[in-house]
Design a protein around this motif. Structure first.
Motif, PDB file in Angstrom:
ATOM      1  N   SER A   1       0.811  -1.357   0.117  1.00 35.88           N
ATOM      2  CA  SER A   1       0.049  -0.054  -0.060  1.00 35.88           C
ATOM      3  C   SER A   1       0.800   1.254   0.068  1.00 35.88           C
ATOM      4  O   SER A   1       2.084   1.048   0.153  1.00 35.88           O
ATOM      5  CB  SER A   1      -1.035  -0.100   1.249  1.00 35.88           C
ATOM      6  OG  SER A   1      -0.047  -0.264   2.260  1.00 35.88           O
ATOM      7  N   CYS A   2       0.350   2.429  -0.143  1.00 33.94           N
ATOM      8  CA  CYS A   2       1.120   3.759  -0.311  1.00 33.94           C
ATOM      9  C   CYS A   2       1.445   4.243   0.962  1.00 33.94           C
ATOM     10  O   CYS A   2       2.375   5.117   0.940  1.00 33.94           O
ATOM     11  CB  CYS A   2       0.303   4.783  -1.261  1.00 33.94           C
ATOM     12  SG  CYS A   2      -1.046   5.274  -0.563  1.00 33.94           S
ATOM     13  N   GLY A   3       0.749   3.969   2.019  1.00 35.35           N
ATOM     14  CA  GLY A   3       0.977   4.880   3.261  1.00 35.35           C
ATOM     15  C   GLY A   3       0.687   6.251   3.279  1.00 35.35           C
ATOM     16  O   GLY A   3       1.015   6.751   4.381  1.00 35.35           O
ATOM     17  N   ARG A   4       0.124   6.795   2.205  1.00 35.60           N
ATOM     18  CA  ARG A   4      -0.176   8.290   2.391  1.00 35.60           C
ATOM     19  C   ARG A   4      -1.691   8.714   2.112  1.00 35.60           C
ATOM     20  O   ARG A   4      -1.908   9.581   2.320  1.00 35.60           O
ATOM     21  CB  ARG A   4       0.720   8.853   0.994  1.00 35.60           C
ATOM     22  CG  ARG A   4       1.975   8.552   1.172  1.00 35.60           C
ATOM     23  CD  ARG A   4       2.819   9.356  -0.132  1.00 35.60           C
ATOM     24  NE  ARG A   4       2.412   8.929  -1.413  1.00 35.60           N
ATOM     25  CZ  ARG A   4       2.871   7.866  -1.774  1.00 35.60           C
ATOM     26  NH1 ARG A   4       3.885   7.290  -1.394  1.00 35.60           N
ATOM     27  NH2 ARG A   4       2.304   7.217  -3.007  1.00 35.60           N
ATOM     28  N   CYS A   5      -2.390   7.677   1.482  1.00 33.35           N
ATOM     29  CA  CYS A   5      -3.803   8.019   1.481  1.00 33.35           C
ATOM     30  C   CYS A   5      -4.863   7.956   2.480  1.00 33.35           C
ATOM     31  O   CYS A   5      -4.367   7.372   3.347  1.00 33.35           O
ATOM     32  CB  CYS A   5      -4.423   7.029   0.193  1.00 33.35           C
ATOM     33  SG  CYS A   5      -4.842   5.323   0.675  1.00 33.35           S
ATOM     34  N   PRO A   6      -5.903   8.477   2.407  1.00 26.45           N
ATOM     35  CA  PRO A   6      -6.779   8.514   3.620  1.00 26.45           C
ATOM     36  C   PRO A   6      -7.108   7.009   4.195  1.00 26.45           C
ATOM     37  O   PRO A   6      -7.018   6.916   5.301  1.00 26.45           O
ATOM     38  CB  PRO A   6      -8.157   9.024   3.042  1.00 26.45           C
ATOM     39  CG  PRO A   6      -7.725   9.795   1.779  1.00 26.45           C
ATOM     40  CD  PRO A   6      -6.490   9.018   1.124  1.00 26.45           C
ATOM     41  N   GLU A   7      -7.094   6.100   3.246  1.00 33.12           N
ATOM     42  CA  GLU A   7      -7.470   4.959   3.706  1.00 33.12           C
ATOM     43  C   GLU A   7      -6.418   4.093   4.431  1.00 33.12           C
ATOM     44  O   GLU A   7      -6.399   3.396   5.467  1.00 33.12           O
ATOM     45  CB  GLU A   7      -7.890   3.786   2.665  1.00 33.12           C
ATOM     46  CG  GLU A   7      -9.213   3.956   2.026  1.00 33.12           C
ATOM     47  CD  GLU A   7      -9.345   5.378   1.469  1.00 33.12           C
ATOM     48  OE1 GLU A   7      -8.451   5.730   0.648  1.00 33.12           O
ATOM     49  OE2 GLU A   7     -10.620   5.820   1.529  1.00 33.12           O
ATOM     50  N   CYS A   8      -5.134   4.364   4.124  1.00 34.89           N
ATOM     51  CA  CYS A   8      -3.965   4.134   4.939  1.00 34.89           C
ATOM     52  C   CYS A   8      -3.785   4.563   6.062  1.00 34.89           C
ATOM     53  O   CYS A   8      -3.510   4.233   7.101  1.00 34.89           O
ATOM     54  CB  CYS A   8      -2.618   4.256   3.817  1.00 34.89           C
ATOM     55  SG  CYS A   8      -2.426   3.303   2.375  1.00 34.89           S
ATOM     56  N   GLY A   9      -4.434   5.928   5.934  1.00 33.12           N
ATOM     57  CA  GLY A   9      -4.015   6.745   7.167  1.00 33.12           C
ATOM     58  C   GLY A   9      -5.107   6.284   8.258  1.00 33.12           C
ATOM     59  O   GLY A   9      -4.975   6.556   9.451  1.00 33.12           O
TER      60      GLY A   9
ATOM     61  N   VAL B   1      -7.569  -1.654   1.431  1.00 33.39           N
ATOM     62  CA  VAL B   1      -8.170  -0.957   0.514  1.00 33.39           C
ATOM     63  C   VAL B   1      -7.591   0.448   0.216  1.00 33.39           C
ATOM     64  O   VAL B   1      -8.345   1.296  -0.525  1.00 33.39           O
ATOM     65  CB  VAL B   1      -9.692  -0.641   1.016  1.00 33.39           C
ATOM     66  CG1 VAL B   1     -10.507  -2.259   1.011  1.00 33.39           C
ATOM     67  CG2 VAL B   1      -9.881  -0.014   2.351  1.00 33.39           C
ATOM     68  N   CYS B   2      -6.388   0.423   0.231  1.00 29.23           N
ATOM     69  CA  CYS B   2      -5.517   1.613  -0.306  1.00 29.23           C
ATOM     70  C   CYS B   2      -6.022   1.961  -1.792  1.00 29.23           C
ATOM     71  O   CYS B   2      -5.870   0.745  -2.602  1.00 29.23           O
ATOM     72  CB  CYS B   2      -4.202   1.304  -0.072  1.00 29.23           C
ATOM     73  SG  CYS B   2      -3.116   2.266  -1.189  1.00 29.23           S
ATOM     74  N   ARG B   3      -6.319   3.064  -2.083  1.00 27.23           N
ATOM     75  CA  ARG B   3      -6.447   3.345  -3.583  1.00 27.23           C
ATOM     76  C   ARG B   3      -5.167   3.092  -4.475  1.00 27.23           C
ATOM     77  O   ARG B   3      -5.483   2.982  -5.722  1.00 27.23           O
ATOM     78  CB  ARG B   3      -6.899   4.651  -3.675  1.00 27.23           C
ATOM     79  CG  ARG B   3      -7.969   5.187  -3.137  1.00 27.23           C
ATOM     80  CD  ARG B   3      -8.288   6.396  -2.625  1.00 27.23           C
ATOM     81  NE  ARG B   3      -9.546   6.779  -1.831  1.00 27.23           N
ATOM     82  CZ  ARG B   3     -10.717   7.025  -2.193  1.00 27.23           C
ATOM     83  NH1 ARG B   3     -11.102   7.063  -3.375  1.00 27.23           N
ATOM     84  NH2 ARG B   3     -11.403   7.188  -0.894  1.00 27.23           N
ATOM     85  N   GLU B   4      -3.914   3.144  -3.980  1.00 35.38           N
ATOM     86  CA  GLU B   4      -2.898   2.748  -5.003  1.00 35.38           C
ATOM     87  C   GLU B   4      -2.453   1.259  -4.419  1.00 35.38           C
ATOM     88  O   GLU B   4      -1.287   1.080  -4.906  1.00 35.38           O
ATOM     89  CB  GLU B   4      -1.893   3.952  -4.709  1.00 35.38           C
ATOM     90  CG  GLU B   4      -2.358   5.142  -5.380  1.00 35.38           C
ATOM     91  CD  GLU B   4      -1.346   6.228  -5.060  1.00 35.38           C
ATOM     92  OE1 GLU B   4      -0.045   5.934  -5.039  1.00 35.38           O
ATOM     93  OE2 GLU B   4      -1.590   7.296  -4.373  1.00 35.38           O
TER      94      GLU B   4
HETATM   95 ZN   LIG Z   1      -2.635   4.174   0.340  1.00 35.63          ZN
END
Ligand SMILES: [Zn+2]
Ligand SMILES: [Zn+2]
Length: 323
Positions: A77-85, A91-94
């Motif tokens: 996962s990206c670790g930066r998007c709202p879902e990761c947060g 369910v990370c968008r990236e």
């Molecule tokens: Zn993410």
């Protein structure tokens, strides 16, 4: 090294390919067991996220650089998007998945980010280790049900004791959902399948075989098939105020009775993948279960086994490749 390569729609081949070269932050995993997933059979027939040429395999375990036993959590996962947060990195968008968006475990070796490695309990057989990833999907589905019925995450043991659970479909995911519910304290778990052999495997795990169809009502109905028919059944056989959890993806249609959903305050939840703690929970649970429905094959037979599963000539509940 040898690898099973998805080379064209409907075609996989065992090929000699270049050794993987770990990039910065990556490690080389020597694959010891890798499970073939239904999503891969489907994806190889009709390429979507998986584009050839690709070495598939997102359910695998092996040894790391120092020879230590590891299982790979394939979700990157990206670790930066709202879902990761919000701690929902599955369910990370990236989101990228090892074996889907980059080379996976159907090979002798694979380079993966070091952050994807998880330790294995000592003495856990490789076959069981390769089933941790699908088991984590089952743990997540069970937790989704628990959250809907008022628990914080998993159903708490006291309340779960009276919980009536049904699982539609006894493929690997359905069997692991039944085992998870029983380990989670469900009083009774009934399962459906067309195959008597699969129903028998569920019974060895402690479930009750309901035959091809359900009768009666359940607090929790888990759909591990994902056809329009099983989605309809998950609503029809849910008691008012109960919950259906859908993790099967066989079809895109959902032919359920929406009026019954409204009038009975029924619920349907999607369930995809797992959180990190659920992957760890699955790692702790997997050694407790009867996994005799999984069959191992050498990598040399990989193309034949995958093609047989894809085209319907071969029917183990779950096939594991042992490079
Ligand atoms: Zn993410
Ligand atoms: Zn899978």
């Amino acid at each position: 090294m040898r690898a099973l390569v998805f080379t064209a729609p409907g075609t996989v081949e065992l090929l000699d390919v270049p050794e993987p070269e770990p990039a910065r932050g990556e490690v080389l995993v020597e694959v010891r067991a890798a499970g073939i997933c239904g999503s891969e059979l489907h994806g190889a027939r009709r390429p979507g996220f998986r584009q050839p040429p690709l070495i598939m395999g997102h359910e695998f375990a092996g040894t790391g650089a120092g020879g230590e036993a590891v299982v790979v959590n394939p979700i990157l996962s990206c670790g930066r998007c709202p879902e990761c947060g919000r701690g929902l990195r599955h369910v990370c968008r990236e989101r990228q998945i090892i074996g889907v968006h980059r080379a996976g475990g159907f090979a002798e070796r694979v380079a993966v980010p070091a952050s994807a490695l998880r330790p294995l309990p000592s003495g856990l057989p490789w076959e069981a280790a390769a089933l941790i990833e699908p088991a984590a999907n089952a743990v997540h589905a069970w937790n989704q049900a628990g959250a809907a019925l008022g628990g914080g995450g998993a159903l708490d043991a006291n309340r779960a004791g009276g919980t009536r659970v049904a699982v539609l479909g006894c493929g690997a995911i359905g069997l692991l959902c039944a085992a998870t519910a029983l380990s989670g304290g469900a009083g009774r778990v009934e399962v459906t399948d067309l195959s008597p052999a699969r129903l028998a495997a569920a019974q060895r795990l402690g479930a009750d075989a309901a035959g091809p169809d359900l009768s009666g009502e359940y607090d929790v109905v888990i759909d591990a098939v994902g056809s329009a028919a099983t989605r309809a059944a998950s609503v029809a056989h849910q008691r008012p105020g109960g919950v259906a959890v859908w993790l099967g993806l066989a079809e895109e249609e959902a032919g359920f009775d929406a009026s019954a959903l409204v009038r009975g305050e029924k619920r349907v939840l999607g369930s995809f993948a797992y959180r990190d703690e659920e992957f760890a929970h699955a790692t702790a649970l997997i050694g407790d279960w009867d996994l005799d429905w999984a069959e191992s094959y050498p990598l040399a037979a990989a193309a034949e086994v995958f093609t047989g599963l894809m085209n319907g000539g071969l029917y183990p509940v779950k096939a594991l490749l042992r490079p």
